[in-house]
Scaffold this motif. Structure first.
Motif, PDB file in Angstrom:
ATOM      1  N   LYS A 278      29.806 -28.456 -11.683  1.00  0.00           N
ATOM      2  CA  LYS A 278      29.245 -27.617 -12.736  1.00  0.00           C
ATOM      3  C   LYS A 278      30.329 -26.766 -13.386  1.00  0.00           C
ATOM      4  CE  LYS A 278      26.042 -25.619 -15.227  1.00  0.00           C
ATOM      5  NZ  LYS A 278      25.362 -26.350 -16.326  1.00  0.00           N
ATOM      6  N   ILE A 279      31.234 -26.228 -12.586  1.00  0.00           N
ATOM      7  CA  ILE A 279      32.341 -25.431 -13.118  1.00  0.00           C
ATOM      8  C   ILE A 279      33.213 -26.276 -14.035  1.00  0.00           C
ATOM      9  CG2 ILE A 279      34.530 -24.344 -12.426  1.00  0.00           C
ATOM     10  CD1 ILE A 279      32.991 -23.132 -10.049  1.00  0.00           C
ATOM     11  N   ASN A 280      33.501 -27.492 -13.619  1.00  0.00           N
ATOM     12  CA  ASN A 280      34.294 -28.393 -14.468  1.00  0.00           C
ATOM     13  C   ASN A 280      33.584 -28.676 -15.788  1.00  0.00           C
ATOM     14  OD1 ASN A 280      36.440 -28.669 -12.670  1.00  0.00           O
ATOM     15  ND2 ASN A 280      35.500 -30.400 -11.614  1.00  0.00           N
ATOM     16  N   GLU A 281      32.275 -28.770 -15.733  1.00  0.00           N
ATOM     17  CA  GLU A 281      31.478 -28.993 -16.950  1.00  0.00           C
ATOM     18  C   GLU A 281      31.574 -27.786 -17.886  1.00  0.00           C
ATOM     19  OE1 GLU A 281      26.751 -29.071 -17.884  1.00  0.00           O
ATOM     20  OE2 GLU A 281      27.411 -30.309 -16.200  1.00  0.00           O
ATOM     21  N   ILE A 282      31.489 -26.596 -17.317  1.00  0.00           N
ATOM     22  CA  ILE A 282      31.571 -25.365 -18.121  1.00  0.00           C
ATOM     23  C   ILE A 282      32.949 -25.224 -18.762  1.00  0.00           C
ATOM     24  CG2 ILE A 282      31.525 -22.838 -18.011  1.00  0.00           C
ATOM     25  CD1 ILE A 282      29.482 -23.143 -15.679  1.00  0.00           C
ATOM     26  N   LEU A 283      33.968 -25.598 -18.002  1.00  0.00           N
ATOM     27  CA  LEU A 283      35.347 -25.419 -18.478  1.00  0.00           C
ATOM     28  C   LEU A 283      35.867 -26.594 -19.301  1.00  0.00           C
ATOM     29  CD1 LEU A 283      36.945 -23.919 -15.234  1.00  0.00           C
ATOM     30  CD2 LEU A 283      36.364 -22.668 -17.325  1.00  0.00           C
ATOM     31  N   ALA A 284      35.100 -27.664 -19.375  1.00  0.00           N
ATOM     32  CA  ALA A 284      35.562 -28.885 -20.046  1.00  0.00           C
ATOM     33  C   ALA A 284      36.100 -28.654 -21.458  1.00  0.00           C
ATOM     34  CB  ALA A 284      34.446 -29.925 -20.059  1.00  0.00           C
ATOM     35  N   PRO A 285      35.458 -27.805 -22.291  1.00  0.00           N
ATOM     36  CA  PRO A 285      35.990 -27.602 -23.646  1.00  0.00           C
ATOM     37  C   PRO A 285      37.379 -26.957 -23.666  1.00  0.00           C
ATOM     38  CG  PRO A 285      33.710 -26.864 -23.500  1.00  0.00           C
ATOM     39  CD  PRO A 285      34.183 -27.104 -22.099  1.00  0.00           C
ATOM     40  N   TYR A 286      37.770 -26.346 -22.549  1.00  0.00           N
ATOM     41  CA  TYR A 286      39.045 -25.613 -22.501  1.00  0.00           C
ATOM     42  C   TYR A 286      40.017 -26.239 -21.501  1.00  0.00           C
ATOM     43  CZ  TYR A 286      35.371 -22.626 -24.227  1.00  0.00           C
ATOM     44  OH  TYR A 286      34.279 -22.166 -24.914  1.00  0.00           O
ATOM     45  N   LYS A 287      39.717 -27.472 -21.058  1.00  0.00           N
ATOM     46  CA  LYS A 287      40.557 -28.131 -20.061  1.00  0.00           C
ATOM     47  C   LYS A 287      41.996 -28.261 -20.566  1.00  0.00           C
ATOM     48  CE  LYS A 287      41.485 -30.523 -16.316  1.00  0.00           C
ATOM     49  NZ  LYS A 287      41.542 -29.879 -15.007  1.00  0.00           N
ATOM     50  N   ASN A 288      42.925 -27.758 -19.782  1.00  0.00           N
ATOM     51  CA  ASN A 288      44.368 -27.799 -20.066  1.00  0.00           C
ATOM     52  C   ASN A 288      44.747 -27.055 -21.347  1.00  0.00           C
ATOM     53  OD1 ASN A 288      44.784 -29.178 -17.726  1.00  0.00           O
ATOM     54  ND2 ASN A 288      45.157 -31.158 -18.672  1.00  0.00           N
ATOM     55  N   TYR A 289      43.863 -26.178 -21.804  1.00  0.00           N
ATOM     56  CA  TYR A 289      44.225 -25.299 -22.927  1.00  0.00           C
ATOM     57  C   TYR A 289      45.247 -24.277 -22.429  1.00  0.00           C
ATOM     58  CZ  TYR A 289      43.961 -21.083 -25.754  1.00  0.00           C
ATOM     59  OH  TYR A 289      44.289 -19.962 -26.481  1.00  0.00           O
ATOM     60  N   SER A 290      46.328 -24.108 -23.185  1.00  0.00           N
ATOM     61  CA  SER A 290      47.340 -23.084 -22.885  1.00  0.00           C
ATOM     62  C   SER A 290      47.397 -22.107 -24.045  1.00  0.00           C
ATOM     63  CB  SER A 290      48.723 -23.732 -22.679  1.00  0.00           C
ATOM     64  OG  SER A 290      48.722 -24.583 -21.549  1.00  0.00           O
ATOM     65  N   TRP A 291      47.290 -20.840 -23.737  1.00  0.00           N
ATOM     66  CA  TRP A 291      47.360 -19.841 -24.791  1.00  0.00           C
ATOM     67  C   TRP A 291      48.786 -19.679 -25.293  1.00  0.00           C
ATOM     68  CZ3 TRP A 291      45.110 -18.522 -19.961  1.00  0.00           C
ATOM     69  CH2 TRP A 291      45.999 -17.975 -19.026  1.00  0.00           C
ATOM     70  N   LYS A 292      48.931 -19.065 -26.427  1.00  0.00           N
ATOM     71  CA  LYS A 292      50.239 -18.860 -27.039  1.00  0.00           C
ATOM     72  C   LYS A 292      51.055 -17.861 -26.217  1.00  0.00           C
ATOM     73  CE  LYS A 292      52.407 -17.187 -31.315  1.00  0.00           C
ATOM     74  NZ  LYS A 292      52.162 -16.552 -32.631  1.00  0.00           N
ATOM     75  N   SER A 293      52.319 -18.151 -26.029  1.00  0.00           N
ATOM     76  CA  SER A 293      53.225 -17.218 -25.357  1.00  0.00           C
ATOM     77  C   SER A 293      54.611 -17.336 -25.987  1.00  0.00           C
ATOM     78  CB  SER A 293      53.289 -17.507 -23.856  1.00  0.00           C
ATOM     79  OG  SER A 293      54.132 -16.571 -23.201  1.00  0.00           O
ATOM     80  N   PRO A 294      55.185 -16.220 -26.476  1.00  0.00           N
ATOM     81  CA  PRO A 294      54.579 -14.877 -26.471  1.00  0.00           C
ATOM     82  C   PRO A 294      53.415 -14.758 -27.448  1.00  0.00           C
ATOM     83  CG  PRO A 294      56.652 -14.854 -27.678  1.00  0.00           C
ATOM     84  CD  PRO A 294      56.535 -16.215 -27.068  1.00  0.00           C
ATOM     85  N   GLN A 295      52.515 -13.838 -27.122  1.00  0.00           N
ATOM     86  CA  GLN A 295      51.413 -13.507 -28.020  1.00  0.00           C
ATOM     87  C   GLN A 295      51.964 -12.779 -29.253  1.00  0.00           C
ATOM     88  OE1 GLN A 295      47.536 -13.319 -26.787  1.00  0.00           O
ATOM     89  NE2 GLN A 295      48.469 -15.211 -26.075  1.00  0.00           N
ATOM     90  N   ASP A 296      51.200 -12.781 -30.327  1.00  0.00           N
ATOM     91  CA  ASP A 296      51.639 -12.106 -31.553  1.00  0.00           C
ATOM     92  C   ASP A 296      52.006 -10.641 -31.272  1.00  0.00           C
ATOM     93  OD1 ASP A 296      51.308 -14.404 -32.992  1.00  0.00           O
ATOM     94  OD2 ASP A 296      49.303 -13.853 -33.744  1.00  0.00           O
ATOM     95  N   LYS A 297      51.215  -9.979 -30.445  1.00  0.00           N
ATOM     96  CA  LYS A 297      51.461  -8.566 -30.165  1.00  0.00           C
ATOM     97  C   LYS A 297      52.696  -8.354 -29.298  1.00  0.00           C
ATOM     98  CE  LYS A 297      47.942  -8.786 -26.534  1.00  0.00           C
ATOM     99  NZ  LYS A 297      46.608  -8.292 -26.127  1.00  0.00           N
ATOM    100  N   GLU A 298      53.213  -9.443 -28.702  1.00  0.00           N
ATOM    101  CA  GLU A 298      54.418  -9.334 -27.874  1.00  0.00           C
ATOM    102  C   GLU A 298      55.688  -9.630 -28.662  1.00  0.00           C
ATOM    103  OE1 GLU A 298      52.859 -10.641 -23.464  1.00  0.00           O
ATOM    104  OE2 GLU A 298      53.003 -12.214 -25.003  1.00  0.00           O
ATOM    105  N   ILE A 299      55.511 -10.064 -29.904  1.00  0.00           N
ATOM    106  CA  ILE A 299      56.669 -10.388 -30.739  1.00  0.00           C
ATOM    107  C   ILE A 299      57.080  -9.177 -31.562  1.00  0.00           C
ATOM    108  CG2 ILE A 299      57.523 -11.865 -32.595  1.00  0.00           C
ATOM    109  CD1 ILE A 299      55.515 -13.990 -31.659  1.00  0.00           C
ATOM    110  N   ALA A 300      58.321  -8.760 -31.404  1.00  0.00           N
ATOM    111  CA  ALA A 300      58.817  -7.578 -32.120  1.00  0.00           C
ATOM    112  C   ALA A 300      60.032  -7.964 -32.959  1.00  0.00           C
ATOM    113  CB  ALA A 300      59.191  -6.477 -31.125  1.00  0.00           C
TER     114      ALA A 300
END
Length: 336
Positions: free
Chosen positions: A314-336
């Motif tokens: 069930k957890i895999n089903e819930i997370l399926a839309p985001y499987k192996n999604y990696s967020w941006k790094s650095p984030q916009d707020k971390e870029i100076a």
């Protein structure tokens, strides 16, 4: 008499102590917790402590705790890993120059009351240009010089985007100076298993040790949920919360499910160790218990309950839309 760890190769226990949690970024740290947690870790076989100058007062706190334990647990009975290059929240707080790197290593040794460091990583390599890491007068050049001097035993890189880590590892391999270690985080979790695909590529690039950190996805998979600063977008945070609630309804803990899943990575793809953030002795005991459960299941002496199998499905089903999604790094707020 406690056993000395090998000085010629890293013989690291399958779990390692993430001392970033001692900075208080997740919870308020009570007096006495660090000492008790470090003692519990060592007594349970954990022999690597991971920290960074970026983690607030973590190096000071860890150094003080280990100093208090030195009669029973001398310096040669465990490994210390720390980092250099990132010293604040934004990209302008990074300094990958050789001079600052040498200075940083000296500062870390002083804070942790040691004459050498077992691993030093370039911290969050994606925050600076590629040449700052690998080029002349850069951080890796200084670290490899310090390795020749015996001050640093192993040189590595850490960061979030796996392609950036791989590019550096392959570059170093081609120049005949391969990285000893790579530390990846949040890439072998319930939501993201990309490290399993990248690990063989790191090995092919001459990397001896591949470490996974943040098996709970930087607190994404804990009952209380992640802190406000967590980089996951609102949809993923909501999905993780839904997973935690569902697990609880089945009489299970999302944190324990996430831990046991990540700890299985050692046998799945040759992972050397999993670095998990630990704040107090109770957390050490829970982590060890989860690890022992994984080992028992792998040995065939314990079975996975049907409710757990169904819950994970069930957890895999819930997370399926985001499987192996990696967020941006650095984030916009971390870029100076």
């Amino acid at each position: 008499m406690v056993k000395e760890v090998s000085q010629t190769e890293l013989q690291v226990f399958e779990l390692s102590f993430g001392a970033g949690a001692l900075s208080g970024v997740y919870d308020k740290i009570e007096e006495g917790w660090p000492l008790q947690a470090c003692k519990a870790a060592l007594e349970n076989g954990i022999n690597l402590f991971d920290t960074s100058p970026y983690y607030g007062r973590s190096e000071y706190i860890l150094g003080d705790a280990l100093e208090q334990l030195k009669e029973e647990w001398p310096r040669n009975s465990y490994y210390i890993a720390t980092k250099c290059g990132r010293y604040g929240y934004t990209t302008k707080d990074c300094d990958y120059s050789a001079a600052r790197t040498r200075e940083s290593v000296q500062e870390s040794c002083k804070r942790m009351k040691t004459s050498y460091l077992d691993i030093v990583y370039c911290h969050d390599v994606e925050f600076v240009p590629f040449e700052d890491v690998v080029g002349p007068g850069g951080a890796l050049e200084a670290l490899f010089e310090l390795k020749q001097q015996g001050v640093v035993k192993n040189v590595g890189c850490s960061g979030y985007p796996l392609p950036v880590l791989l590019k550096i590892a392959e570059h170093q391999h081609q120049k005949g100076q391969p990285l000893d270690a790579v530390l990846s985080y949040c890439h072998y979790t319930l939501q993201n298993t990309s490290l399993a695909d990248f690990a063989p590529r790191f090995r092919a690039a001459g990397v001896k040790y591949v470490f996974n950190a943040s098996p709970l996805g930087m607190a994404l998979f804990r009952p209380a949920g992640p802190p406000d600063w967590h980089p996951a977008h609102s949809e993923l945070r909501a999905a993780a919360h839904k997973c935690a609630v569902y697990a609880q309804e089945q009489g299970l803990s999302i944190a324990e499910l996430a831990s046991t899943f990540s700890f299985s990575g050692r046998d799945q793809f040759g992972l050397n160790t999993t670095v998990i953030g630990l704040e107090k002795p109770e957390e050490v005991e829970k982590a060890i218990a989860a690890w022992k459960l994984v080992k028992a299941r792998e040995a065939g002496t314990a079975q996975v309950p049907e409710v757990e199998t169904a819950t994970l499905a069930k957890i895999n089903e819930i997370l399926a839309p985001y499987k192996n999604y990696s967020w941006k790094s650095p984030q916009d707020k971390e870029i100076a």
